[in-house]
Design an enzyme around this catalytic site. Structure first.
Site, PDB file in Angstrom:
ATOM      1  CG  HIS A   1      -0.231   0.283   2.516  1.00  0.00           C
ATOM      2  ND1 HIS A   1      -0.253   1.507   3.144  1.00  0.00           N
ATOM      3  CD2 HIS A   1       0.523  -0.519   3.303  1.00  0.00           C
ATOM      4  CE1 HIS A   1       0.455   1.438   4.266  1.00  0.00           C
ATOM      5  NE2 HIS A   1       0.941   0.221   4.383  1.00  0.00           N
ATOM      6  CB  CYS A   2       1.131   4.296  -1.687  1.00  0.00           C
ATOM      7  SG  CYS A   2      -0.417   4.610  -2.544  1.00  0.00           S
ATOM      8  CB  ALA A   3      -0.015   8.138   1.261  1.00  0.00           C
TER       9      ALA A   3
END
Length: 653
Positions: free
Chosen positions: A26-28
């Site tokens: 995942h990222c932000a």
């Protein structure tokens, strides 16, 4: 049971189960999956999950937008799925399994040319302006050109050739640098290699056709005794530079594996660079020149032959779908080769008109849905963006959502492209792919291209309204039915206790250049999926609290911070694009989750130069993530800001 337990179970089921997940991270703002079989993902059902704000596929990754609570969601998803996540590099590597050879080649081409686009576009505008100055006779000057009548403008015209030559004649330097950077080679070697392709010691590529073989043999060749090699430059040539760049990188990789590290600093650059330079001038350059010339000749012939109407109609109509697939990046190299071989391009005018047509279709939707304030937050900026050369917000935010505007734009683009091709319209170079694009057109075609622009506006506008009323290509937007605001299903419920009862001012968290959120390079932000706000290109590496509140999120990689104020307004400050891949390098946080902050408190420091040298953009997104519950109005639309500049006003809808 966690907050997202049920949604995590649903997502696991709808992506095809644990066995269909090759990797996940995942990222932000989003979950990033690599799926063994992407066709098993039930996209319509995934979009109905309450916490999901949207989905899209990019570079082999199936991405599910969650928002700034994605770290919590990720932990619960991994728990219910019983799998382990991967690093960002592992995800990228695994994602290649979902790309065929053509997709990988297109992705590579896009990543090579994207860093060069700003310079190429500026160069196109410069050439267009210089052409107006030196090649267009003016009636009010008794038929003389501006440069013939004015010493000042003649000087300006001569001065502007300095950046024009640097951009186009020395394009191979940019290409070889970009390849070295993209493929993790030694960037300075890429720059040196490019310079050897355009050195003043060589016969300029533009002079080759006017120089006899005997003159080349006598004055423009190296004599090694047992063989000779032509001293030919490759100014503006694309394919020779690409072939040389790839050879340099792969040769350097090979040598690093086989030369001891103790002496690699000496021998790797030496044995990588010199053989590549030799091969570039002896083999790769001549072959690449012939390949490039063949491609540009085929395209030019197709657009000037008796069947040019067919070529133009097909290309003009289907260019927009190429943008969706990413294949449109291949046209950049073709355009540059056309300019190198023929002094102009007849392909780019159609690309410019396609952008205008997409914007016109959205404008028709704005007219048809007038009064829908929520949709206008996306649609109106999308029109402006498309007419200034960036069509992704228009296509993904509006036209593909309803489909009939997208088809109307394709038809209008095809007709406009056919029209300008029949009249032989050519551009000096690529330029801004929208209304300002006329500056890149050869002046003698201004009138015809202007008519083409009118066609690209009127035809999509009328067809969009007709398709909507007739129900053609239209399953969502029935005339006479209530139109749901765009992304209304994605609204975040807000309790009365959390609703602001006053106008809240939000200040700039950085010192830098502010632009509308539609200018974001990340479509998740530019399309308004994450909420309304702004983007700031930082001039200093400090992030300050833009409002009073509590830190709700400090991302582990330190590149993103969330704040919620006492009224329930939620804000995300996201520094850079894909900077999550830096894993905290170049970032230093000064707050932690749960800390109370006041306007102007220092939240984060980051190294602008370090981030950029690592190949990442520093453009920072500042968004109100629950803006569905508030009216978010810009105080200023663009310009320089400091951390005491008010940028947004937020109040209850």
């Amino acid at each position: 049971m966690g907050k997202f337990n049920q949604d995590a179970l649903l997502l696991l089921d709808y992506v095809g189960g644990k066995e269909n997940i090759a990797a996940v991270t995942h990222c932000a703002t989003r979950m990033r999956f690599v799926l063994n079989d992407p066709s098993k993902a039930q996209e319509d059902k995934i979009e109905e999950i309450s916490c999901v704000r949207g989905i899209f596929t990019n570079a082999g990754q199936f991405q599910v937008i969650i928002g700034n609570e994605v770290p919590t969601f990720y932990e619960e998803f991994m728990s219910v799925a019983g799998i382990q996540g991967g690093t960002k590099e592992e995800i990228k590597s695994a994602a290649k399994q979902n790309q065929n050879m053509l997709q990988r080649a297109v992705t590579m081409l896009a990543e090579i040319f994207t860093p060069l686009l700003p310079a190429i576009i500026v160069g196109g505008l410069i050439l267009g302006f210089r052409n107006i100055l030196e090649a267009v006779p003016m009636g009010f000057l008794d038929g003389k050109t501006i440069t013939e009548s004015s010493t000042f403008w003649n000087g300006v015209n001569g001065f502007l050739w300095l950046p024009g030559e640097a951009i186009f004649h020395f394009l191979p330097v940019g290409i070889t640098w970009s390849i070295a950077k993209k493929m993790r080679g030694t960037e300075i070697l890429g720059i040196v290699l490019g310079i050897t392709l355009v050195s003043p010691q060589l016969l300029n590529a533009y002079s080759v056709n006017s120089t006899s073989a005997a003159d080349i043999a006598a004055n423009w060749s190296w004599d090694f005794g047992f063989f000779t090699m032509d001293k030919i430059g490759y100014q503006a040539q694309v394919i020779p530079a690409m072939l040389a760049g790839f050879m340099l990188v792969y040769l350097e990789r090979f040598l690093r594996k086989h030369i001891p590290e103790a002496v690699s600093m000496i021998f790797v650059p030496f044995f990588a660079l010199l053989p590549t330079i030799l091969a570039a001038h002896l083999i790769l350059g001549p072959i690449g020149w012939k390949i490039g010339s063949a491609i540009s000749t085929v395209v030019n012939t197709g657009l000037t032959s008796s069947l040019n109407w067919l070529f133009a109609a097909v290309f003009g109509t289907f260019y927009a779908p190429l943008v969706i697939t990413g294949l449109h990046h291949t046209t950049l190299a073709i355009d540059q080769q056309l300019v190198a071989d023929f002094g102009s391009t007849n392909l780019w005018p159609m690309i410019c008109l396609s952008n205008i047509a997409q914007g016109a279709a959205v404008l028709a939707v704005v007219y048809a849905h007038r009064g829908n304030k929520k949709e206008e937050q996306v649609s109106v900026p999308s029109v402006i963006s498309a007419w200034l050369g960036v069509t992704e917000p228009a296509m993904f935010g509006i036209n593909l959502k309803y489909m009939y505007p997208f088809v109307a734009a394709m038809i209008g683009s095809g007709i406009a492209g056919l029209f300008v091709t029949l009249f032989g319209v050519r551009a000096l170079s690529i330029g801004v792919g929208g209304l300002p694009g006329i500056l890149a057109i050869m002046p003698k075609y201004y009138g015809v291209f202007f008519i083409g622009m009118i066609i690209a506006v009127i035809v999509p506008f009328i067809l969009t309204l007709f398709f909507r009323r007739a129900g053609i290509f239209n399953q969502l937007d029935r005339v006479g039915e209530a139109i749901s605001p765009i992304d209304d299903s994605l609204s975040i419920p807000v309790t009365s206790e959390n609703v602001a009862s006053e106008v809240v001012s939000v200040y700039a968290p950085l010192v830098g250049e502010l632009s509308p959120i539609t200018d974001s390079k990340d479509p998740v932000f530019s399309q308004g999926t994450m909420g309304q706000g702004v983007v700031i290109e930082p001039m200093e590496g400090h992030v300050y609290a833009p409002m009073n509140g509590t830190i709700s999120l400090v991302f582990p990689s330190k590149h993103a911070i969330g704040i919620v104020d006492d009224h329930g307004i939620e804000m995300l400050i996201h520094v850079g694009l894909d900077t999550v891949n830096l894993n905290g390098q170049y970032f230093e946080t000064h707050v932690k989750q749960g800390d109370k902050v006041m306007i102007g408190d220092l939240l984060l420091d980051f190294d602008i130069d370090g981030i950029r040298e690592s190949g990442f953009l520093t453009q920072t997104q500042v968004v109100i993530t629950n803006s569905d519950s508030y009216q978010v109005d810009p105080i200023i639309k663009d310009g320089n800001v400091t951390n005491d500049t008010g940028i947004l006003q937020v109040k209850t809808i």
